[in-house]
Design an enzyme around this catalytic site. Structure first.
Site, mmCIF file in Angstrom:
data_model
loop_
_atom_site.group_PDB
_atom_site.id
_atom_site.type_symbol
_atom_site.label_atom_id
_atom_site.label_comp_id
_atom_site.label_asym_id
_atom_site.label_seq_id
_atom_site.Cartn_x
_atom_site.Cartn_y
_atom_site.Cartn_z
ATOM 1 N N LYS A 97 0.899 -1.074 -0.262
ATOM 2 C CA LYS A 97 -0.300 -0.184 0.351
ATOM 3 C C LYS A 97 1.028 0.900 0.166
ATOM 4 O O LYS A 97 1.427 1.747 1.025
ATOM 5 C CB LYS A 97 -1.227 -0.144 1.308
ATOM 6 C CG LYS A 97 -1.688 -0.514 1.240
ATOM 7 C CD LYS A 97 -3.177 -0.992 2.454
ATOM 8 C CE LYS A 97 -3.011 -1.806 3.126
ATOM 9 N NZ LYS A 97 -3.029 -2.107 4.859
ATOM 10 N N GLY B 118 1.469 -6.707 10.765
ATOM 11 C CA GLY B 118 1.103 -8.023 10.743
ATOM 12 C C GLY B 118 2.100 -8.764 9.689
ATOM 13 O O GLY B 118 1.975 -10.002 10.376
HETATM 14 P P1 AMP Z 1 0.333 -3.778 3.100
HETATM 15 O O1 AMP Z 1 -0.697 -4.269 3.996
HETATM 16 O O2 AMP Z 1 1.045 -2.179 2.604
HETATM 17 O O3 AMP Z 1 1.636 -3.945 3.834
HETATM 18 O O4 AMP Z 1 1.320 -4.463 2.234
HETATM 19 C C1 AMP Z 1 1.459 -6.151 2.434
HETATM 20 C C2 AMP Z 1 1.017 -7.201 1.219
HETATM 21 O O5 AMP Z 1 2.112 -6.641 0.550
HETATM 22 C C3 AMP Z 1 1.200 -8.500 1.359
HETATM 23 O O6 AMP Z 1 0.035 -9.606 1.435
HETATM 24 C C4 AMP Z 1 2.873 -9.045 0.593
HETATM 25 O O7 AMP Z 1 1.822 -9.820 -0.891
HETATM 26 C C5 AMP Z 1 2.089 -7.320 -0.411
HETATM 27 N N1 AMP Z 1 3.948 -7.519 -1.534
HETATM 28 C C6 AMP Z 1 4.903 -7.648 -0.645
HETATM 29 N N2 AMP Z 1 5.620 -6.855 -2.808
HETATM 30 C C7 AMP Z 1 4.641 -6.998 -3.431
HETATM 31 C C8 AMP Z 1 5.107 -7.031 -5.155
HETATM 32 N N3 AMP Z 1 6.112 -6.804 -5.045
HETATM 33 N N4 AMP Z 1 3.754 -7.640 -5.349
HETATM 34 C C9 AMP Z 1 2.775 -7.513 -5.114
HETATM 35 N N5 AMP Z 1 2.303 -7.291 -3.804
HETATM 36 C C10 AMP Z 1 3.360 -7.262 -2.710
#
Ligand code: AMP
Length: 401
Positions: A203, A359
Site C-alpha cells: 500500500k 501484521g
Molecule cells: P501492506 O499491507 O501495504 O503492508 O502490504 C502487504 C502485502 O504486500 C502483502 O500481502 C504482500 O503480498 C504484498 N506485496 C509485497 N511485495 C509485493 C509485490 N512485489 N507485488 C505485489 N504485492 C506485494
C-alpha cells in the site's frame, strides 16, 4: 513537523478493579486461514493485562475486531475461534456472546462472576463501530464500569470502541499499550544512530506520508516490496507489469528529493525476483539490475538487494521494519523478507535495537521463529508508524481528554 503532545494517561495499575465490570478493548485481529488462527501472538500479548484483571477479581468483558467485514455479520470473521484460543492460553473458560451489543451481550455480561472472562463478537459486524457512532459507543460502554484500552493496533483509528466509548466510562491503558508506548517513545525520542527504517508492503498510498516523516528521523531508508516499484517508476526505471500506483509517482519523487536534500540515504532494491504470473510454481527470473523486463512482475527483492540490505542492517544501531519485501505469502517469494528478518535478528544479537511492526512482518517472524530475537515486536503496524511519524493517536487522545 507537529510533535505529539505529552498525554496524561491513567494506567491499569492506577485503577481499582475488584468486583467491577471491566470493558477491555483488545487487538485480536489475528491472521486466520480456513477458520484456524495462524499466529496467536496478538492474543498472547494481552495475557498480562487479562491475568492482572482476573487476579484482581474483575469481571472481564473483551471487545475486538477481526478483518474487514464491512459493517455486517460475516461468519468467516467470527471471533469464536479466538475465544477458544484465549481459553487455552488462560487455562480457564472464556464465554463468548454472538453479538457485541443488545440483549444477548447484556445477558452474557450480567452472568459474569468476578474473575470471569467474556469475549463479545466482532465489533465490525456493526457499521457504527468504524463510524464512531455515539449510540453504539454508549451501548458498548453499558457493559463496563471501567474501560481499559489495550488494543495498541487500533489506537490510530477513532472508532466507537477506541474513541467514542471513552466519553461514557473512566478509562486507562493496559500493560500491552504501556509497553508499546514506553518502547516506541524511547526509540523515537533518542534512537541510537545510525537509525535505519525498512519499509515494504503493497500500500504505497498508505505509507508515503509516513515515509516522508520518517526522513526527519532516520539516517537511511530502505524501500522494498510492492511499493518499491512506484519509486523506481518515479526515477524513470522500467518496472514491467509490477505493482504501480500511478497517482503516487509525484509524491514518490518528492520523497526521493527530500531524502537527497536531508542527506538521508533512500535506497531501492538493486535487483528483483520476477515472474510472468503470480503463482507458487511460476518460473522465477532474477533481473540483471533495477529494471524489470516488460512482460514480468516483480515479486521479491533479488540476491544483490538482499546482500545490500543485510549490509545496511549490519551497520545500523536502531532498525525499524514494517512491511514485507515481496509477496511473502508464497514461499518462493519470501526470501527477501526472511533475509531481512535474519539480518535483524543478527543485528539484535550484536547490540542493535530492532523493532518490527505490522501484521505481515510479524507473520514472517512467526514463520521463521525469529520473533523472540527482536528487541520489540509491535502489535500495531499502523499505530507504530503513526507514532514514528510524530502523530498523536486518536485512541489515546480520547482517553486522555
Ligand atoms: P501492506 O499491507 O501495504 O503492508 O502490504 C502487504 C502485502 O504486500 C502483502 O500481502 C504482500 O503480498 C504484498 N506485496 C509485497 N511485495 C509485493 C509485490 N512485489 N507485488 C505485489 N504485492 C506485494
Amino acid at each position: 513537523m507537529t510533535e505529539k503532545p505529552a498525554l496524561k494517561l491513567k494506567r491499569l495499575q492506577d485503577m481499582v478493579v475488584k468486583g467491577k465490570r471491566v470493558l477491555v478493548r483488545v487487538d485480536y485481529n489475528v491472521p486466520m486461514k480456513g477458520g484456524k488462527i495462524e499466529d496467536n501472538a496478538r492474543i498472547r500479548e494481552t495475557l498480562k493485562t487479562l491475568q492482572a484483571l482476573i487476579d484482581g477479581g474483575a469481571k472481564v468483558v473483551l471487545i475486538a475486531h477481526l478483518g474487514r467485514p464491512k459493517g455486517k455479520p460475516e461468519p468467516k470473521f467470527t471471533l469464536k475461534p479466538v475465544a477458544e484460543e484465549l481459553a487455552k492460553l488462560l487455562k480457564r473458560p472464556v464465554a463468548f456472546a454472538a453479538h457485541c451489543v443488545g440483549p444477548e451481550a447484556d445477558k452474557a455480561v450480567a452472568a459474569l462472576k468476578p474473575g470471569g472472562v467474556l469475549l463479545l463478537e466482532n465489533l465490525r459486524f456493526h457499521a457504527e463501530e468504524e463510524a464512531n457512532d455515539p449510540a453504539f459507543a454508549k451501548a458498548l460502554a453499558k457493559h463496563g464500569d471501567l474501560f481499559i484500552q489495550d488494543a495498541f493496533g487500533a489506537l490510530h483509528r477513532a472508532h466507537a470502541s477506541t474513541a467514542g466509548v471513552t466519553k461514557f466510562l473512566p478509562g486507562a491503558i493496559g500493560f500491552l499499550v504501556q509497553r508499546e508506548l514506553e518502547f516506541l517513545d524511547r526509540v523515537i525520542g533518542n534512537p541510537q544512530r545510525p537509525f535505519l527504517a525498512i519499509i515494504g508492503g503493497a500500500k504505497v498510498s498508505d505509507k508515503l506520508g509516513v515515509l516522508d516523516k520518517l526522513l526527519d528521523r532516520v539516517d537511511a531508508l530502505l524501500i522494498g516490496g510492492g511499493m518499491a516499484y512506484t519509486f523506481l517508476a518515479a526515477q524513470g526505471i522500467n518496472i514491467g507489469k509490477s505493482l504501480l500506483e500511478k497517482d503516487q509517482i509525484e509524491a514518490a519523487k518528492r520523497v526521493i528529493e527530500k531524502a537527497y536534500s536531508k542527506k538521508v540515504e533512500c535506497l531501492l532494491p538493486a535487483d528483483h525476483l520476477a515472474v510472468r504470473e503470480i503463482k507458487p510454481d511460476a518460473a522465477v527470473t532474477v533481473t540483471q539490475a533495477m529494471s524489470i523486463p516488460p512482460d514480468l512482475i516483480g515479486v521479491d527483492i533479488g540476491p544483490h538487494a538482499i546482500e545490500f540490505f543485510q549490509e545496511q542492517i549490519g551497520k545500523a544501531k536502531t532498525i525499524f521494519w514494517n512491511g514485507p519485501m515481496g509477496i511473502f505469502e508464497i514461499e518462493a517469494f519470501a526470501k527477501g523478507s526472511v533475509a531481512v528478518a535474519e539480518a535483524m535478528a543478527e543485528a539484535a544479537k550484536n547490540g542493535a535495537t530492532t523493532i518490527v511492526g505490522g501484521g505481515d512482518s510479524l507473520s514472517v517472524l512467526a514463520k521463521t521463529g525469529l520473533a523472540s530475537k527482536m528487541s520489540h515486536c509491535s502489535t500495531g503496524g499502523g499505530a507504530s508508524l503513526e507514532l514514528l511519524e510524530g502523530k498523536a493517536l486518536p485512541g489515546l487522545v480520547a482517553l486522555a481528554s
